[in-house]
Design an enzyme around this catalytic site. Structure first.
Site, PDB file in Angstrom:
ATOM      1  N   ARG A   8       0.845  -1.196   0.000  1.00 50.38           N
ATOM      2  CA  ARG A   8       0.000   0.000   0.000  1.00 50.38           C
ATOM      3  C   ARG A   8       0.883   1.250   0.000  1.00 50.38           C
ATOM      4  O   ARG A   8       2.088   1.171   0.185  1.00 50.38           O
ATOM      5  CB  ARG A   8      -0.967  -0.030   1.185  1.00 50.38           C
ATOM      6  CG  ARG A   8      -0.330  -0.416   2.524  1.00 50.38           C
ATOM      7  CD  ARG A   8      -0.928   0.335   3.646  1.00 50.38           C
ATOM      8  NE  ARG A   8      -0.765   1.757   3.449  1.00 50.38           N
ATOM      9  CZ  ARG A   8       0.363   2.422   3.685  1.00 50.38           C
ATOM     10  NH1 ARG A   8       1.433   1.797   4.124  1.00 50.38           N
ATOM     11  NH2 ARG A   8       0.438   3.722   3.469  1.00 50.38           N
ATOM     12  N   ALA A  40       0.890   5.020  -2.335  1.00 51.16           N
ATOM     13  CA  ALA A  40       0.879   5.208  -3.796  1.00 51.16           C
ATOM     14  C   ALA A  40       2.219   4.901  -4.467  1.00 51.16           C
ATOM     15  O   ALA A  40       2.257   4.289  -5.534  1.00 51.16           O
ATOM     16  CB  ALA A  40       0.433   6.636  -4.110  1.00 51.16           C
ATOM     17  N   GLY A  41       3.314   5.310  -3.861  1.00 46.56           N
ATOM     18  CA  GLY A  41       4.628   5.066  -4.457  1.00 46.56           C
ATOM     19  C   GLY A  41       4.943   3.577  -4.501  1.00 46.56           C
ATOM     20  O   GLY A  41       5.383   3.050  -5.536  1.00 46.56           O
ATOM     21  N   CYS A  54      -1.586   9.408   7.998  1.00 49.90           N
ATOM     22  CA  CYS A  54      -1.423   8.154   7.260  1.00 49.90           C
ATOM     23  C   CYS A  54       0.059   7.760   7.206  1.00 49.90           C
ATOM     24  O   CYS A  54       0.833   8.066   8.130  1.00 49.90           O
ATOM     25  CB  CYS A  54      -2.034   8.253   5.869  1.00 49.90           C
ATOM     26  SG  CYS A  54      -2.229   6.648   5.054  1.00 49.90           S
ATOM     27  N   SER A  69       3.051   8.016   4.465  1.00 49.71           N
ATOM     28  CA  SER A  69       3.551   8.407   3.146  1.00 49.71           C
ATOM     29  C   SER A  69       5.070   8.354   3.133  1.00 49.71           C
ATOM     30  O   SER A  69       5.733   9.022   3.933  1.00 49.71           O
ATOM     31  CB  SER A  69       3.069   9.824   2.818  1.00 49.71           C
ATOM     32  OG  SER A  69       3.958  10.444   1.917  1.00 49.71           O
ATOM     33  N   ALA A 115       6.974   9.613   0.896  1.00 52.77           N
ATOM     34  CA  ALA A 115       7.504  10.915   0.478  1.00 52.77           C
ATOM     35  C   ALA A 115       7.534  11.878   1.661  1.00 52.77           C
ATOM     36  O   ALA A 115       8.537  12.577   1.883  1.00 52.77           O
ATOM     37  CB  ALA A 115       6.670  11.469  -0.666  1.00 52.77           C
ATOM     38  N   ASP A 143      -2.008  10.578  -3.163  1.00 45.74           N
ATOM     39  CA  ASP A 143      -2.297   9.446  -4.054  1.00 45.74           C
ATOM     40  C   ASP A 143      -2.500   9.922  -5.472  1.00 45.74           C
ATOM     41  O   ASP A 143      -2.252   9.189  -6.431  1.00 45.74           O
ATOM     42  CB  ASP A 143      -3.546   8.703  -3.576  1.00 45.74           C
ATOM     43  CG  ASP A 143      -3.178   7.789  -2.435  1.00 45.74           C
ATOM     44  OD1 ASP A 143      -3.087   8.282  -1.304  1.00 45.74           O
ATOM     45  OD2 ASP A 143      -2.933   6.597  -2.695  1.00 45.74           O
ATOM     46  N   ASN A 149      -5.699  12.384  -1.062  1.00 51.09           N
ATOM     47  CA  ASN A 149      -4.862  11.621  -0.119  1.00 51.09           C
ATOM     48  C   ASN A 149      -5.785  10.937   0.878  1.00 51.09           C
ATOM     49  O   ASN A 149      -7.015  11.077   0.817  1.00 51.09           O
ATOM     50  CB  ASN A 149      -3.865  12.562   0.575  1.00 51.09           C
ATOM     51  CG  ASN A 149      -2.808  11.793   1.344  1.00 51.09           C
ATOM     52  OD1 ASN A 149      -2.212  10.846   0.839  1.00 51.09           O
ATOM     53  ND2 ASN A 149      -2.574  12.174   2.590  1.00 51.09           N
ATOM     54  N   LYS A 150      -5.201  10.192   1.792  1.00 51.71           N
ATOM     55  CA  LYS A 150      -5.953   9.394   2.759  1.00 51.71           C
ATOM     56  C   LYS A 150      -7.102  10.176   3.381  1.00 51.71           C
ATOM     57  O   LYS A 150      -6.945  11.349   3.732  1.00 51.71           O
ATOM     58  CB  LYS A 150      -4.982   8.913   3.850  1.00 51.71           C
ATOM     59  CG  LYS A 150      -5.573   8.071   4.954  1.00 51.71           C
ATOM     60  CD  LYS A 150      -6.346   6.868   4.475  1.00 51.71           C
ATOM     61  CE  LYS A 150      -5.577   5.950   3.568  1.00 51.71           C
ATOM     62  NZ  LYS A 150      -6.438   4.971   2.845  1.00 51.71           N
ATOM     63  N   LYS A 162       2.480  11.179  -9.538  1.00 51.52           N
ATOM     64  CA  LYS A 162       1.205  11.198  -8.797  1.00 51.52           C
ATOM     65  C   LYS A 162       0.227  12.185  -9.451  1.00 51.52           C
ATOM     66  O   LYS A 162      -0.924  12.282  -9.054  1.00 51.52           O
ATOM     67  CB  LYS A 162       1.432  11.637  -7.349  1.00 51.52           C
ATOM     68  CG  LYS A 162       2.507  10.879  -6.588  1.00 51.52           C
ATOM     69  CD  LYS A 162       1.948   9.733  -5.824  1.00 51.52           C
ATOM     70  CE  LYS A 162       2.986   8.929  -5.073  1.00 51.52           C
ATOM     71  NZ  LYS A 162       3.471   9.537  -3.849  1.00 51.52           N
TER      72      LYS A 162
END
Ligand code: RUB
Length: 320
Positions: free
Chosen positions: A20, A22-23, A133, A135, A137, A202, A212-213, A238
């Site tokens: 899970r 996005a990256g 969340c 991430s 990044a 995302d 995003n989340k 993205k």
């Protein structure tokens, strides 16, 4: 067509969120295409072409919101299709997919590291940050600033219903960063103590809106009210080319069982559950987007999109 089990497992892992973020999803999709090429049961050019398209199709239908997924698949397939007239043998085709997938993965990893370097310049000694969340990044920015010797502190939301905030808290805490884990609904309570909110994405639309989340938009709204700056850390893959042509980014709704035990729900009368996994933060609530190409105001999202994709022909994009 027959698709190897290893490839199907990656698709399933994305669907069930074993893989899970996005990256990571994008890199896993590239990896799946690479494995598909390596383990191809088909060895004639025509069959291989159709087979690769089917693998791409399978991957694209795992999770709908993270634009990094179709962008990763597109990165490989578009180059492959363009190169088709130049392949002499089936082996050339296979090698091309493998090399292009590797290139995407390398570019993606380098982008996350570069975002860390660029974003860390905006973090000051003594800053109190808030993230939501999990991430890679955003974490790259935070950890780079911390490793540069900046004394920082991080508030991490737990991120219901899947608690990805626990991963963030653990990662940052293990690296030595002081972390305070809070409930999602405690964000406004603490907002006045926060210097900067930093989250991932995302998907980013042509107008600079960030997907995003779920909960990100309410955090950004609360930050806006408190005059706290909001940074989004996101790789250029993205950004959603479809939105240049007026398409909307689909928001994934997941199972009610992530929110409440189905048995408990069954005991309630007239109650249904909605479980959107993402929300949309309008550009007005975002100060900057940190990309590997540099820092941009959200309103400049279109520039990144044009650099990456040129003017978009939507029929071309939807081919896969
Ligand atoms: C993860 C999430 C992350 C972004 C960016 O959602 O919303 O903030 O994907 O992550 P989920 P990264 O857990 O539902 O996949 O910066 O790692 O790409």
């Amino acid at each position: 067509m027959e698709i190897p089990k290893t490839v199907k497992t990656i698709a399933e892992d994305i669907k069930t969120m074993k893989i899970r973020g996005a990256g990571r999803i994008a890199r896993a999709a590239a990896q799946a295409l690479k494995i598909a090429a390596e383990e191809s049961p088909y060895n004639t050019p025509n069959e291989f072409k159709d087979y690769i398209k089917q693998v791409a199709y399978l991957l694209l239908h795992t999770r709908p919101t993270a634009v990094s997924l179709p962008n990763a698949v597109r990165y490989i397939i578009k180059r492959f299709v363009k190169e088709l007239p130049n392949f002499a043998t089936f082996n050339d085709m296979r090698e091309f997919i493998i090399t292009t997938a590797d290139n995407f993965i390398k570019r993606s990893e380098q982008a996350v590291a570069r975002i860390g370097e660029i974003g860390a310049r905006r973090i000051r000694d003594g800053d109190v940050l808030l993230t939501h969340c999990n991430s890679s990044a955003a974490i790259s920015v935070i950890l780079t600033a911390f490793r540069q010797g900046k004394s920082i502190e991080v508030y991490a939301t737990e991120t219901r219903p899947r608690f990805q905030g626990h991963i963030t808290a653990k990662t940052l805490g293990n690296a030595g960063v002081p972390v305070t884990l809070i409930c999602d609904n405690a964000v406004r309570y603490f907002m006045n103590e926060i210097d900067k909110v930093i989250v991932g994405a995302d998907a980013i639309a042509a107008n600079g809106a960030v997907v995003n989340k779920i909960g990100t938009s309410v955090i950004a709204l609360s930050a806006h009210e408190a005059r706290t700056r909001v940074y989004v850390a996101a790789e250029s893959y993205k950004f959603s080319p479809e939105t240049m042509a007026g398409e909307l980014i689909p928001i994934e709704e997941r199972s009610p069982s992530e929110v409440i035990n189905p048995k408990k729900l069954a005991e309630m009368k007239n109650v249904k559950v909605r479980n959107p996994a993402f929300d949309i933060t309008p550009p007005e609530y975002i100060d900057v987007i940190v990309t590997e190409k540099g820092i941009i105001p959200p309103q400049a999202a279109i520039i990144i999109l044009q650099e990456e994709f040129g003017w978009v022909d939507i029929s071309d994009l939807l081919e896969f």
